[in-house]
Design a protein around this motif. Sequence first.
Motif, PDB file in Angstrom:
ATOM      1  N   SER A 144       0.827  -1.198   0.000  1.00 58.44           N
ATOM      2  CA  SER A 144       0.000   0.000   0.000  1.00 58.44           C
ATOM      3  C   SER A 144       0.867   1.256   0.000  1.00 58.44           C
ATOM      4  O   SER A 144       2.083   1.191   0.171  1.00 58.44           O
ATOM      5  N   ALA A 145       0.220   2.405  -0.186  1.00 63.32           N
ATOM      6  CA  ALA A 145       0.896   3.681   0.036  1.00 63.32           C
ATOM      7  C   ALA A 145       1.220   3.805   1.523  1.00 63.32           C
ATOM      8  O   ALA A 145       0.695   3.064   2.363  1.00 63.32           O
ATOM      9  N   ARG A 146       2.097   4.728   1.848  1.00 64.63           N
ATOM     10  CA  ARG A 146       2.525   4.926   3.243  1.00 64.63           C
ATOM     11  C   ARG A 146       1.344   5.288   4.136  1.00 64.63           C
ATOM     12  O   ARG A 146       0.525   6.114   3.749  1.00 64.63           O
ATOM     13  N   PRO A 147       1.264   4.691   5.332  1.00 63.38           N
ATOM     14  CA  PRO A 147       2.171   3.689   5.898  1.00 63.38           C
ATOM     15  C   PRO A 147       1.982   2.321   5.239  1.00 63.38           C
ATOM     16  O   PRO A 147       0.855   1.872   5.025  1.00 63.38           O
ATOM     17  N   GLY A 148       3.106   1.685   4.907  1.00 72.04           N
ATOM     18  CA  GLY A 148       3.079   0.481   4.104  1.00 72.04           C
ATOM     19  C   GLY A 148       2.552  -0.740   4.835  1.00 72.04           C
ATOM     20  O   GLY A 148       2.980  -1.051   5.944  1.00 72.04           O
ATOM     21  N   THR A 149       1.610  -1.410   4.187  1.00 68.52           N
ATOM     22  CA  THR A 149       1.142  -2.706   4.633  1.00 68.52           C
ATOM     23  C   THR A 149       0.829  -3.523   3.388  1.00 68.52           C
ATOM     24  O   THR A 149       0.775  -2.968   2.281  1.00 68.52           O
ATOM     25  N   ILE A 150       0.655  -4.821   3.504  1.00 72.40           N
ATOM     26  CA  ILE A 150       0.431  -5.660   2.327  1.00 72.40           C
ATOM     27  C   ILE A 150      -1.050  -5.616   1.930  1.00 72.40           C
ATOM     28  O   ILE A 150      -1.930  -5.932   2.722  1.00 72.40           O
ATOM     29  N   LEU A 151      -1.299  -5.205   0.672  1.00 79.30           N
ATOM     30  CA  LEU A 151      -2.660  -5.194   0.145  1.00 79.30           C
ATOM     31  C   LEU A 151      -3.075  -6.583  -0.338  1.00 79.30           C
ATOM     32  O   LEU A 151      -4.204  -7.015  -0.117  1.00 79.30           O
ATOM     33  N   LYS A 152      -2.143  -7.262  -1.004  1.00 78.78           N
ATOM     34  CA  LYS A 152      -2.485  -8.564  -1.577  1.00 78.78           C
ATOM     35  C   LYS A 152      -1.206  -9.328  -1.902  1.00 78.78           C
ATOM     36  O   LYS A 152      -0.188  -8.739  -2.250  1.00 78.78           O
TER      37      LYS A 152
END
Length: 277
Positions: A231-239
């Motif tokens: 994802s955009a910041r803050p970064g996490t996993i979308l898929k």
Amino acid sequence: MTHQASLPDHDGQRRSSTAVPPAPALEVRSLHITFRERRSEVHVLDGLSLQVQPGEFVSLIGPSGSGKSTLFHIIGGLTAPDAGSVLMDGQDVTGEKGRIAYMPQQPALFPWRTVEDNVLLPEELRGASKTAARENARSWMERAGLAGFEKAYPHTLSGGMQQRAAFLRALMSPQEVMCLDEPFSALDALTRSDMQRWLLDIWEDTRRSVLMITHHIEEALLLSDSIYILSARPGTILKRVEVPFPRPRREDILNDPSFISLKTEISAIMREEQHKH
């Protein structure tokens, strides 16, 4: 996927037992990090988790500024997370340096060392026999199209040749996990395509565990077993996307309808994420 193994029971009969799968070569668990300045805070990673299985090639794609390079700094032990952990082969190595082979965006070859001496540096540092290290380096350089350039200095090589030398240096490092930070981003389109084909051939022979950052969806699909979309910041996993195409792969797969369809799907996810911010 688990495999069934037959083991002798106490009465001498065979019984079925489920084999324990190996631990991931690299596992990142719920990383959080915020950079704090005098009057502001920048939340960079927000519970990011991912895995690289032994012998797996994994790509990480996402918007600029989403924390990809920060993630590599944490994996490499250069930056401490606020929370979360990094594991290799099931062992917590958070904050430990020297656990990965790393290839940055620029080749970062030492200009005062010959190409051969740059390539064999990892073996030199771990005290390997100089004769054996040199033979190994020359063997890899021949496979990489660098035969005849052993005594050349980096500034005399093209960008693609410098990147090949830098990759070989990472390949000769003893660490199992290789982290590649947009290794082809500085190359022109034709050289980049050549490097992708070359990397496919080399990796399919060695099957090292790789985590690669790239902005190039086509590149990720061509090279990878799985792709994490950040994802955009803050970064996490979308898929997490499983890449279904069999190996060995060649460039003609780029025109396959299923390849184009998966590329379109990933592009749509990334465009939607960009429009949110």
